[in-house]
Design a protein around this motif. Structure first.
Motif, PDB file in Angstrom:
ATOM      1  N   TYR A 177       0.847  -1.198   0.000  1.00 44.94           N
ATOM      2  CA  TYR A 177       0.000   0.000   0.000  1.00 44.94           C
ATOM      3  C   TYR A 177       0.880   1.243   0.000  1.00 44.94           C
ATOM      4  N   ASN A 178       1.885   1.252   0.888  1.00 41.72           N
ATOM      5  CA  ASN A 178       2.824   2.373   0.948  1.00 41.72           C
ATOM      6  C   ASN A 178       4.002   2.098   0.019  1.00 41.72           C
ATOM      7  N   ALA A 179       3.729   2.114  -1.272  1.00 39.40           N
ATOM      8  CA  ALA A 179       4.729   1.681  -2.254  1.00 39.40           C
ATOM      9  C   ALA A 179       5.954   2.594  -2.283  1.00 39.40           C
ATOM     10  N   VAL A 180       5.754   3.885  -2.030  1.00 38.77           N
ATOM     11  CA  VAL A 180       6.890   4.822  -2.071  1.00 38.77           C
ATOM     12  C   VAL A 180       7.866   4.511  -0.935  1.00 38.77           C
ATOM     13  N   GLU A 181       7.290   4.255   0.229  1.00 41.47           N
ATOM     14  CA  GLU A 181       8.120   3.916   1.390  1.00 41.47           C
ATOM     15  C   GLU A 181       8.857   2.590   1.135  1.00 41.47           C
ATOM     16  N   LEU A 182       8.156   1.653   0.521  1.00 43.58           N
ATOM     17  CA  LEU A 182       8.758   0.347   0.216  1.00 43.58           C
ATOM     18  C   LEU A 182       9.941   0.511  -0.746  1.00 43.58           C
ATOM     19  N   ASP A 183       9.757   1.366  -1.755  1.00 45.47           N
ATOM     20  CA  ASP A 183      10.852   1.683  -2.691  1.00 45.47           C
ATOM     21  C   ASP A 183      12.100   2.120  -1.928  1.00 45.47           C
ATOM     22  N   LYS A 184      11.895   3.030  -0.993  1.00 46.54           N
ATOM     23  CA  LYS A 184      13.042   3.588  -0.243  1.00 46.54           C
ATOM     24  C   LYS A 184      13.702   2.523   0.623  1.00 46.54           C
ATOM     25  N   MET A 185      12.880   1.684   1.225  1.00 44.86           N
ATOM     26  CA  MET A 185      13.435   0.614   2.068  1.00 44.86           C
ATOM     27  C   MET A 185      14.311  -0.325   1.240  1.00 44.86           C
ATOM     28  N   ILE A 186      13.811  -0.681   0.067  1.00 42.76           N
ATOM     29  CA  ILE A 186      14.569  -1.613  -0.777  1.00 42.76           C
ATOM     30  C   ILE A 186      15.842  -0.941  -1.290  1.00 42.76           C
ATOM     31  N   GLU A 187      15.730   0.319  -1.647  1.00 42.62           N
ATOM     32  CA  GLU A 187      16.913   1.055  -2.103  1.00 42.62           C
ATOM     33  C   GLU A 187      17.972   1.094  -1.000  1.00 42.62           C
ATOM     34  N   LYS A 188      17.528   1.385   0.205  1.00 42.72           N
ATOM     35  CA  LYS A 188      18.453   1.446   1.349  1.00 42.72           C
ATOM     36  C   LYS A 188      19.077   0.067   1.591  1.00 42.72           C
ATOM     37  N   ALA A 189      18.240  -0.949   1.555  1.00 40.75           N
ATOM     38  CA  ALA A 189      18.730  -2.319   1.802  1.00 40.75           C
ATOM     39  C   ALA A 189      19.811  -2.706   0.795  1.00 40.75           C
TER      40      ALA A 189
END
Lengths: 273, 378
Positions: A177-189
C-alpha cells in the motif's frame, strides 16, 4: 510513445503474463526492486536474483537479471555460494513467508548471523499461495487457511525481529500500500554491506482474503492501510492501543563487517600477507 | 621436480586431488567419517585463493556449492550417509539445472545414523536412485589412496564436461586407510575446464549449444544474463510446460550419459583371460578381492577380478561379456548385496552369480572371499 523506464528490465516474450493472481501485491514489490536498482544505477549484469519456491519466488523469471530459481527454502544457501564466490555481484534474494521462515528458517538465521551481503526481500502474504492456501509461519493465530479450517493454532513469526536477533545489519517492514516507502526501504537495503531484510506485506486476495472473508483486493489494501502503523507513531501508543496493528518501518539500521570481507582477511592470512 | 611421495589417507588424497583439479569452493557440514576432507580444504583453499564455508547443514552445503558453481566456481562438498540423504533434493536440482560440482560420500554403515566410524558400501543404490524423477548419475569408486586422488580429479573433469554433479563414492575403509602415493606433478593429469561462450549475449542460450556435452556455458556475472531453475525448462533456461520442450529436456539429461557410456565406463581387470571364476568387486572390497585372487591363483584356481572404478553408469556391456566367458561370478561387496541384482540384470548367459557379503561394519576379508572362491571351484 514514452516507454516506462522499468520496461527494459523485464524479460520479453513468453515469460508474461506472470503467475500472480489479480490483486496480488507481488507485482508492486517487483516494481519497487526494479526502481531501486535503476535509481542506484546498478549494472544489471552485476545483479543476481536468487529465489526459492512459491508465488514470490517466480520473480527471477520476469526480471532480466542473472537469475537462479532454486528449491523450496534454499534460496539463501545458493545465494551464499553465489556471493561468496563472486563478491562483486549484488545478490537479491526473493522469498516468501513459508520459504524463508518455515522450510528455510534455519538458513535464514544463519545467513543473518554470518552477515552475508544479501538483500533479502521477503514477500509476506501470511499464507502458502502457490500450494493453495495452507497456513504459514506468519498466518496470525485464529486466521483461517486450507489446513487451518478452524483457525490457525500457531503463533506467528516476526521476521524482522528474528533477523535482527540473528545479526542482520538492516531490517525493515513495508507494505505494498505504501509503495513509495517500500521503494526507499529496498533502495536502502541494497546499499547495506551485510544481511539486509525488507519484509514486504503483500495481500493475497485469492486465498488468504477469500478464506478469511477479507473482501476484494482493493478492500484488502484498505485494510492493510488501516491495520498498519509506522514505527514512530507506534512508539507513542500503549500496548492496548497497538492491539491488532502491524508495525512498519526501519527496525534496525546498523553496521557490521560483512562476511566476504572477513573471509578475504582469512585468505590474506593463509597466504601470509 | 623430484618425486613427491606422501603417506596420505583416502580423505586427504581426495582433498589434495580437489585442489589439483582446480577446486576453488567448498561448502559443507561436518560428518564422520568424511570430516578430514572438509578440514584439509578449510586449510588449503584460502591458500589457493579459494573459499571454504561450513554451512548450517548438508542441504545448505550442497546449496552453497551449486550457487557458487552457477557463479563460475569449481565446487565440492563432502559428506557421509545421513548427510548424503539430506542432499538428495539438491542433487536432483544440480542434475536438472545442469550445474557441475563434486559430491564426496565417504560411506559409513547404516541405515540411519548406524555405525558412524565403521565402513560400508551400502549407499550405491542411493547414489543412483536417491533423488526423485528420471535422470542418470555418475559415480566413481576408488580402491586405493592414489586412486582417491586421481578419481577426484576425474570427478571434476566429468562434472565440467557433462555439466552435472558427479559423486565420488568413497568408503570409510579407503577414506581412513593410509597408503604411500606419488603425487602427480602439475600438468601430469588432464584438467578439463568447460569452455565459456563467445556468442553475443543476445544470442546466448544456457542449454542451447546443440550438443549435450562439451558445449560452452556462461557463469553468472560474466555479461550473459540467463535463468536457472529446477523446473523443467527450455534451451534458455526458462520454465516450460510445452510437451516438445519437456521431451527435449528429459532426453537431453538421459542422452548425455547414454551416448558416452564408453568414455564414462572404466574398469580394471586382473587375470580375466582364462578365468573360470570372476570376482566382481569395487572400492575397499576390491582390495580384499585382489588378495583373494592372488592367493587362489597360487593354488592353481583360474580366478580373475573385474573392478569397476565407474560404478554409475553401471558397466553393463563389460559385465555381460565377462559373464559370458566365465562359469561363476562372485559379487564381493560390503553391503547386503546392492550390486548383485545389477550383475544379474547383465547376466544373459545363465552364469552362476554368487554374492559374497559382509555388513557388520568391518572390512570384508581375503579369507572370506577365498573361501567363496574355493566353494565355487567345487
Amino acid at each position: 510513445m514514452k516507454i516506462h523506464p522499468a520496461y527494459e528490465m523485464l524479460r520479453p516474450g513468453k515469460k508474461f503474463p506472470n503467475v500472480w493472481c489479480p490483486g496480488c501485491g507481488h507485482g508492486i514489490v517487483q516494481g519497487a526492486i526494479i526502481r531501486a536498482v535503476e535509481r542506484l544505477g546498478i549494472n544489471r549484469d552485476e545483479v543476481a536474483m536468487v529465489s526459492g519456491i512459491g508465488c514470490s519466488s517466480r520473480m527471477p523469471v520476469y526480471v532480466d537479471f542473472n537469475s537462479l530459481h532454486t528449491a523450496h527454502g534454499r534460496a539463501l544457501p545458493f545465494a551464499t555460494g553465489v556471493k561468496l564466490h563472486n563478491p562483486k555481484l549484488h545478490v537479491i534474494v526473493i522469498t516468501g513467508d513459508g520459504d524463508a521462515l518455515a522450510i528455510g528458517g534455519n538458513h535464514f538465521i544463519h545467513a543473518a548471523r554470518r552477515n552475508m551481503e544479501l538483500t533479502v526481500i521477503l514477500m509476506n502474504n501470511n499464507i502458502y499461495g502457490m500450494t493453495g492456501g495452507q497456513y504459514s509461519p506468519t498466518t496470525p493465530i485464529g486466521k483461517k487457511a486450507s489446513t487451518a479450517p478452524y483457525g490457525c493454532a500457531e503463533r506467528d513469526f516476526d521476521a524482522c525481529a528474528l533477523a535482527v536477533a540473528a545479526g542482520a545489519v538492516f531490517a525493515a517492514r513495508g507494505t505494498v500500500y505504501n509503495a513509495v516507502e517500500l521503494d526507499k526501504m529496498i533502495e536502502k537495503a541494497l546499499t547495506k554491506k551485510g544481511f539486509a531484510l525488507v519484509e514486504a506485506l503483500s495481500p493475497c486476495p485469492t486465498l488468504y482474503g477469500r478464506l478469511n472473508k477479507e473482501g476484494s483486493a482493493v478492500k484488502m489494501l484498505q485494510t492493510q492501510k488501516a491495520n498498519t502503523i509506522n514505527l514512530k507513531a507506534a512508539e507513542k501508543l500503549t500496548p492496548q492501543e497497538l492491539e491488532g496493528k502491524v508495525v512498519t518501518g526501519v527496525f534496525h539500521d546498523g553496521e557490521a563487517q560483512p562476511y566476504t570481507e572477513v573471509y578475504q582477511q582469512i585468505i590474506n592470512k593463509a597466504q601470509g600477507r | 621436480m623430484s618425486k613427491q611421495i606422501k603417506l596420505w589417507q583416502g580423505n586427504e588424497a581426495c582433498a589434495e586431488g580437489a585442489i589439483y583439479a582446480g577446486c576453488d569452493f567448498f561448502g559443507g557440514y561436518p560428518i564422520t567419517p568424511s570430516t578430514e576432507v572438509a578440514e584439509i580444504l578449510a586449510a588449503l583453499l584460502p591458500k589457493h585463493g579459494g573459499k571454504f564455508i561450513q554451512m548450517e547443514d548438508e542441504i545448505a552445503g550442497i546449496g552453497a556449492i551449486l550457487g557458487a558453481a552457477a557463479a563460475g566456481a569449481k565446487s565440492m562438498t563432502s559428506t557421509s550417509g545421513p548427510g548424503f540423504s539430506l542432499m538428495m533434493e539438491l542433487l536432483g536440482y544440480g542434475c536438472m539445472a545442469e550445474i557441475p560440482c563434486v559430491i564426496v560420500n565417504v560411506q559409513r554403515a547404516g541405515p540411519s545414523t548406524g555405525l558412524p566410524t565403521k565402513g560400508a558400501q551400502a549407499d550405491v543404490m542411493q547414489t543412483r536412485w536417491g533423488t526423485h524423477g528420471d535422470h542418470p548419475t555418475i559415480a566413481l569408486c576408488p580402491s586405493s589412496i592414489e586412486e582417491s586422488f586421481k578419481l577426484t580429479v576425474k570427478a571434476f573433469n566429468l562434472a565440467e564436461k557433462f555439466r552435472m554433479p558427479v559423486i565420488l563414492l568413497l568408503d570409510e575403509f579407503i577414506g581412513h586407510m593410509r597408503e604411500k602415493m606419488e603425487v602427480p606433478k602439475p600438468g601430469e593429469l588432464e584438467i578439463y575446464n568447460h569452455p565459456r561462450p563467445k556468442v553475443d549475449p543476445k544470442e546466448y542460450q544456457h542449454y542451447g549449444d546443440g550438443s549435450s556435452v562439451g558445449g560452452p556455458y556462461a557463469a553468472m556475472g560474466s555479461g550473459y544474463r540467463f535463468n536457472i531453475t529446477g523446473l523443467t525448462h527450455d534451451k534458455h533456461g526458462f520454465p516450460t510446460s510445452r510437451l516438445d520442450e519437456i521431451q527435449w529436456k528429459m532426453d537431453r539429461l538421459r542422452d548425455k550419459i547414454d551416448r558416452h557410456l564408453a568414455e564414462l565406463t572404466e574398469v580394471e581387470e586382473e587375470f580375466l583371460d582364462d578365468a573360470e571364476i570372476v570376482i566382481f568387486s569395487y572400492g575397499a572390497a576390491a582390495r580384499s578381492s585382489q588378495q583373494a585372487v592372488r592367493q587362489a591363483r597360487a593354488k592353481g584356481i583360474k580366478v580373475g577380478l573385474l573392478r569397476p572404478t565407474t560404478i554409475w553408469p553401471f558397466p553393463d556391456r563389460i559385465v555381460t561379456d565377462v559373464l559370458k566367458k566365465c562359469r561363476t561370478m562372485l559379487v564381493a561387496e560390503i553391503s547386503q548385496g546392492q550390486l548383485v541384482y545389477e550383475v544379474e540384470r547383465c547376466n544373459k548367459s545363465n552364469t552362476k552369480v554368487v554374492p559374497v557379503l559382509r555388513y557388520d561394519g568391518e572390512m570384508i576379508t581375503p579369507a572370506q572371499i577365498l573361501k567363496a572362491v574355493e566353494e565355487a571351484q567345487k
